[in-house]
Design a protein around this motif. Structure first.
Motif, short mmCIF file in Angstrom:
data_model
loop_
_atom_site.label_atom_id
_atom_site.label_comp_id
_atom_site.label_asym_id
_atom_site.label_seq_id
_atom_site.Cartn_x
_atom_site.Cartn_y
_atom_site.Cartn_z
N PHE A 144 0.82 -1.21 0.00
CA PHE A 144 0.00 0.00 0.00
C PHE A 144 0.86 1.26 0.00
O PHE A 144 0.51 2.26 -0.61
N TRP A 145 2.01 1.21 0.65
CA TRP A 145 2.86 2.40 0.63
C TRP A 145 3.50 2.60 -0.75
O TRP A 145 3.54 3.70 -1.27
N ILE A 148 0.97 4.16 -2.89
CA ILE A 148 0.79 5.59 -2.64
C ILE A 148 1.94 6.39 -3.24
O ILE A 148 1.74 7.43 -3.88
N MET A 149 3.15 5.87 -3.08
CA MET A 149 4.32 6.58 -3.61
C MET A 149 4.26 6.67 -5.14
O MET A 149 4.57 7.70 -5.73
N LEU A 152 1.81 9.17 -6.05
CA LEU A 152 2.39 10.50 -5.82
C LEU A 152 3.22 10.93 -7.03
O LEU A 152 3.11 12.06 -7.52
N VAL A 156 0.05 12.19 -9.30
CA VAL A 156 -0.09 13.53 -8.75
C VAL A 156 0.93 14.49 -9.38
O VAL A 156 0.58 15.55 -9.88
N PHE C 222 -3.85 0.84 8.36
CA PHE C 222 -4.12 1.60 7.13
C PHE C 222 -5.61 1.50 6.79
O PHE C 222 -6.22 2.47 6.34
N LEU C 223 -6.20 0.33 7.03
CA LEU C 223 -7.61 0.13 6.72
C LEU C 223 -8.53 0.65 7.83
O LEU C 223 -9.73 0.52 7.76
N LEU C 238 -0.25 6.81 7.24
CA LEU C 238 -0.31 6.70 5.78
C LEU C 238 -1.73 6.95 5.27
O LEU C 238 -1.93 7.70 4.31
N ARG C 242 -2.96 10.28 2.89
CA ARG C 242 -3.39 10.12 1.49
C ARG C 242 -4.22 11.32 1.02
O ARG C 242 -4.15 11.73 -0.12
N LEU C 245 -2.11 14.15 -0.31
CA LEU C 245 -1.04 13.68 -1.18
C LEU C 245 -0.50 14.79 -2.08
O LEU C 245 0.71 14.92 -2.28
N SER C 246 -1.40 15.63 -2.62
CA SER C 246 -0.94 16.61 -3.59
C SER C 246 -0.32 17.84 -2.92
O SER C 246 0.42 18.57 -3.55
N TRP C 249 3.49 15.85 0.65
CA TRP C 249 4.01 14.50 0.36
C TRP C 249 4.68 13.87 1.57
O TRP C 249 4.79 12.66 1.67
N VAL C 252 2.92 11.01 3.99
CA VAL C 252 2.89 9.59 3.64
C VAL C 252 4.29 9.02 3.42
O VAL C 252 4.49 7.82 3.56
N THR C 253 5.24 9.87 3.06
CA THR C 253 6.55 9.34 2.68
C THR C 253 7.31 8.77 3.88
O THR C 253 7.79 7.63 3.83
N GLY C 256 6.10 5.55 5.76
CA GLY C 256 6.32 4.40 4.87
C GLY C 256 7.78 3.98 4.88
O GLY C 256 8.11 2.80 4.96
N LEU C 257 8.67 4.99 4.80
CA LEU C 257 10.10 4.68 4.85
C LEU C 257 10.46 3.97 6.15
O LEU C 257 11.27 3.04 6.17
#
Lengths: 306, 338, 285
Positions: A144-145, A148-149, A152, A156, C222-223, C238, C242, C245-246, C249, C252-253, C256-257
């Motif tokens: 899922f990540w 999303i990336m 992006l 996006v 996440f769900l 995350l 979302r 997102l625009s 960034w 979410v980045t 996740g990392l």
């Protein structure tokens, strides 16, 4: 071979029975759906009537038996949300789920086989390091990540592809590629180590001693043996893809069974949850059965065992 | 006299490992005449298999590496051939039979597939023709109802039958030279005897030259014309089988022969065991590699490597690499015992 | 050059995994004394601040930026790792106790017990794990305890399978046979003689399961089915990010990392442990 086949068939039947049984008892803990179906303030009589209609007033074991009888005919009851048979609702969403899962599986398997072979044949060189790094990262990255990336970047920022949805091939690209990364990472790692093991086998030396061309040896003597465990791996991956569909389809707004199940959980639409989970598990069992057959075809030793 | 079929000169092979360079084969030279059967005997790690595999490009490289030497086969130096040229020889002019056919045959391919591979590869036979020939070959090596069994997989055959399949593969293209590496080691004694009978019979019929690699002197006795004993990557002794069995000149050969069970001694005497461990070839000992385990070793054995040569009183063709005179020492010992 | 790369592949990877994992565990343990911002209380004036180092307008000291409620992301990641690591470790240990126990029972008694237990494993394996987890969380409700139970439920199988295989081998060994011969009780044999011999494979399975469970835990949150808010969790970060997102960034980045690095390091440690304990896989050849 017949005995092997029948044995596998029996195992699959037991697995399906086990799955629907788990689904039944777990969803029964979810609570009494009749409370949700009636407007607030409904009288106890109305409640009792609805429970009788739904068969919820019967002993649990009898409910279970009638549940088994019903699902044998594909009847999971009416969806509370849609007011239609739950299985029908689920089946409508199935093609989208299968389209995504199989595209990802095929793409990922191809990528993984190529990458794993390159890594094994370039032992100790830069190519192996690169492939293995990607594979390790691919296995550690939650789908899922990654999704999303990729949204992006490609949707996006670059606006090359849609952020989500369904319909055109462009909609398929990101979700399929995202899943394919995960698939290929597992396959590349497994295939590489299998290939390295098989390359050391005595029968590979025999093949070389026959003066066979390297291509023939790689495909027939090494590849075939190294791919047998990969076939098992594909079964496991398919489980991840189908089960993981609840997550990927949410990320990409993909109108498949996974997203349907999530919606159904939010609205406590038990018949749809039951039908969706049971159908996915059923398909998974069928796929595993097919994989066992393929396994038997690939490895003649398996057929005689058991 | 015509040129020998195979002429090995000063062959040395090493393996580059993390623990250092292993000198697996050291300066090995010998020749084989057409039609001859040469038994190469030694313990594992003696270099007996490795040097043969190396000259046909069958050792993994790296870590394996051929340091020096030349191997003339039908007038061409195998060590100078490209991999593609070697491929044309392997399985065609030179056939192989490996030990333990359980692992040496591919478990997921039918016997048919494995047997016709060399035929289609080297003889350019069509699949159908190759299959006919393959059935003949299975018949030839004594596999009953070959026509039916050819479609089966290796695990459906018994050990002895698998070894026969292996031999059929080795002989498929009527090779000039057949190399058998411990080909009967994994078999029961009775099955081993049957397979050896088969090999003797085939040899007689086709006049194939054979290199029979084994650790078992007993196998060599009934099969080979000449015997070559290897130890620590070197040839210790070489000569006609009768001469070697009658009068070994190397203490190592003598030890090997004493560890053989004989008809009369079997029940009364304990079998002889050569004391000590095989040498560590990462640091090959100076001098005679067998000296540390040799009760007859002289001081010179520890400092100078003996050349393979014929010494006085030896039968024609019989050579030894030893500084001591074994027959004389043995005679003296018997004298003192009396 | 060749040996350089293969050495890098073989042992440097394990080292890297150990280092990264230690950093994460240390940060999680020391979170309260690191002087971080509150992971749950933000300031609305600092909403969606980009990371300081981007040079964009960013008033506060937020190295990884802030989220939609003005909460510091670094702080949320570190406090989130406390939740994630604790939940995952608890689940893997719980699953391990059940799985090892059943594996020993199946392998020791064999026969009917074994067949029933292994059939149970097969049935559960026929169920895509994510769906099973989802179903059970939906039924029990998402709480810390329930999440641990659910994750443990998906993880006992692999232990049981592998440990059973080990036990089948160990029970034939001499020390077990002789313990039986001198009349040691069944429980005593299982605990004193068999258990110590299967702990190593259990440790390896546990490490690799830890990686899988961390991802599944993140997927559940996440769900919206993970540990409930306000506790920070990587998966929920995350999901929340979302929406932005625009514009932001970073939300979410970075979580996740964090997941990728944690899972990667755990996997590397697991692989390393497996190779370390299984000399057959080690070395050349």
């Amino acid at each position: 071979m017949i005995r092997y086949l029948l044995g596998k068939l029996a195992e699959s039947a037991i697995a399906i029975w086990g799955v629907v049984t788990i689904v039944f008892f777990v969803t029964r803990i979810l609570g009494d759906p009749s409370a949700l179906l009636l407007p607030i303030g409904a009288s106890p009589e109305e409640m009792a009537r609805l429970q009788a209609d739904l068969g919820l007033d019967q002993p649990l074991f009898l409910q279970y038996l009638s549940y088994l009888g019903n699902i044998a005919t594909g009847d999971f009851g009416q969806s509370f949300q849609f007011g239609r048979p739950a299985m029908g609702v689920v089946l409508e969403r199935m093609p989208a789920t299968m389209e995504l899962a199989f595209t990802a599986l095929i793409l990922g398997t191809l990528l993984g086989v190529v990458a794993g072979t390159i890594a094994a044949l370039n032992r100790g060189r830069l190519a192996e390091l690169v492939v293995m790094l990607f594979a390790l990262l691919g296995q550690a990255t939650p789908v899922f990540w990654l999704g999303i990336m990729l949204i992006l970047f490609f949707a996006v920022d670059l606006r090359w592809l849609p952020t989500g949805g369904y319909g055109t091939p462009a909609h398929l690209v990101l979700p399929a590629f995202t899943l394919a990364v995960f698939v290929s990472a597992s396959i590349a790692r497994l295939l590489r180590s299998n290939l390295l093991d098989v390359l050391k086998e005595d029968y590979v030396r025999t093949a070389r001693a026959k003066g066979l061309m390297p291509r023939v040896i790689l495909v027939w003597h090494v590849g075939r043996n190294a791919l047998i465990p990969v076939v098992t791996m594909i079964g496991i991956i398919m489980g991840e893809l189908l089960g993981g569909s609840v997550v990927t389809e949410t990320v990409f707004s993909w109108p498949g069974v996974g997203r349907l199940i999530i919606q159904a959980i939010e609205t406590k639409d038990f018949p749809v949850i039951q039908a969706g989970v049971a159908l996915i598990a059923f398909i998974f069992v069928v796929i595993n059965f097919a994989i066992d057959l393929l396994y038997g075809l690939l490895d003649p030793r398996i057929r005689e065992r058991r | 006299m015509t040129a020998p079929l195979l002429e090995v000169k000063n062959l040395s092979v090493v393996f580059d490992t993390e623990g250092g360079t292993v000198h697996a084969v050291n300066d090995v030279s010998y020749t084989i005449e057409a039609g001859e059967t040469l038994g190469i005997v030694g313990e594992s790690g003696s270099g007996k298999s490795v040097h043969v595999l190396a000259m046909l490009g069958l050792i993994p490289r790296p870590p394996g590496r051929i340091v020096s030497g030349s191997v003339l086969f039908e007038g061409r130096d195998l060590l100078k051939l490209s991999e593609a040229e070697l491929r044309n020889i392997r399985g065609g002019r030179i056939g192989f039979v490996f030990q333990d056919p359980m692992t040496s045959l591919n478990p997921v391919l039918t016997v048919e597939r494995q047997l016709i591979e060399p035929l289609t590869r080297h003889e350019g036979l069509s699949r159908r023709k190759a299959r006919e020939r393959a059935v003949e070959l299975l018949d030839l090596v004594g596999i009953p109802s070959a026509d039916r069994r050819i479609g089966q997989y290796p695990h459906q055959f018994s050990g002895g039958m698998r070894q026969r399949v292996m031999i059929a593969i080795g002989l498929a293209c009527s090779p000039k030279l057949l190399i058998a590496d411990e080909a009967t080691t994994a078999l029961d004694v009775t099955v081993q005897a049957q397979v050896l009978d088969l090999v003797r019979d085939l040899k007689k019929r086709f006049g194939t030259t054979v290199i029979w690699i084994t650790h078992d002197m007993g196998v060599v006795a009934g099969l080979a014309d000449n015997v070559q004993v290897m130890y620590g990557g070197r040839i210790m002794e070489r000569g006609p089988v009768r001469s070697i069995f009658k009068q070994p000149h190397s203490a190592y050969t003598w030890g090997l022969l004493r560890s053989l069970p004989h008809g009369e001694t079997r029940l009364t005497k304990r079998l002889y065991q050569i004391p000590g461990q095989p040498p560590d070839l990462t640091e090959p000992p100076v001098g005679d590699p067998f000296a540390p385990r040799n009760p007859f070793a002289t001081p010179r054995c520890f400092t100078e490597t003996p050349p393979l040569r014929q010494i006085e009183g030896m039968a024609p063709g019989h050579q030894v690499a030893a500084w001591y005179d074994l027959p004389a020492l043995l005679a003296a010992e018997q004298g003192t015992e009396r | 050059m060749r040996s350089f790369f293969s050495a890098l592949l073989r042992s440097k990877a394990g080292l890297f995994g150990w280092i990264i994992l230690s950093i994460f565990v240390l940060a999680a343990l020391l979170a309260p004394v690191l002087g971080l911002d509150s992971p749950v209380r933000g300031s609305l004036s600092a909403r969606l601040d980009p990371p300081t180092w981007t040079g964009l307008f960013s008033p506060g000291p937020h190295p990884l930026g802030t989220d939609q409620l003005g909460r510091d992301i670094l702080s949320r990641i570190i406090y989130g790792s406390r939740v994630t690591l604790a939940v995952a470790a608890a689940a893997v240990i719980l699953g391990g106790i059940v799985g090892v126990g059943l594996g020993i029972v199946a392998g020791y008694f064999r026969g009917m017990t074994d067949r029933i237990l292994m059939r149970l494993v097969d049935i559960q394996l026929a169920f895509p794990l994510m769906l099973l987890a989802l179903l059970v969380v939906a039924a029990l409700g998402p709480s810390l305890r329930n999440i641990i139970i659910v994750l443990a439920l998906t993880s006992w199988i692999r232990y049981a399978r592998i440990i059973r295989g080990q036990v089948l081998a160990v029970r034939e060994r001499e020390f077990v046979q002789s313990a039986r011969a001198i009349g040691s009780g069944t429980l005593r044999i299982m605990f004193r003689h068999i258990l110590p011999n299967v702990l190593t494979p259990a440790l390896v399975v546990g490490t690799l399961e830890l990686a899988r469970v961390i991802i599944m835990d993140a997927a559940l949150s996440f769900l919206g089915l993970g540990v409930p808010p306000p506790a920070p969790s990587w998966g929920r970060m995350l999901a929340d990010g979302r929406t932005y997102l625009s514009t932001a960034w970073w939300i979410v980045t970075f979580p996740g990392l964090a997941i990728v690095l944690t899972v990667l390091s755990v996997n590397l440690v697991g692989d390393w442990l497996r190779d370390y304990f299984d000399p057959k896989q080690r070395g050349l050849k």
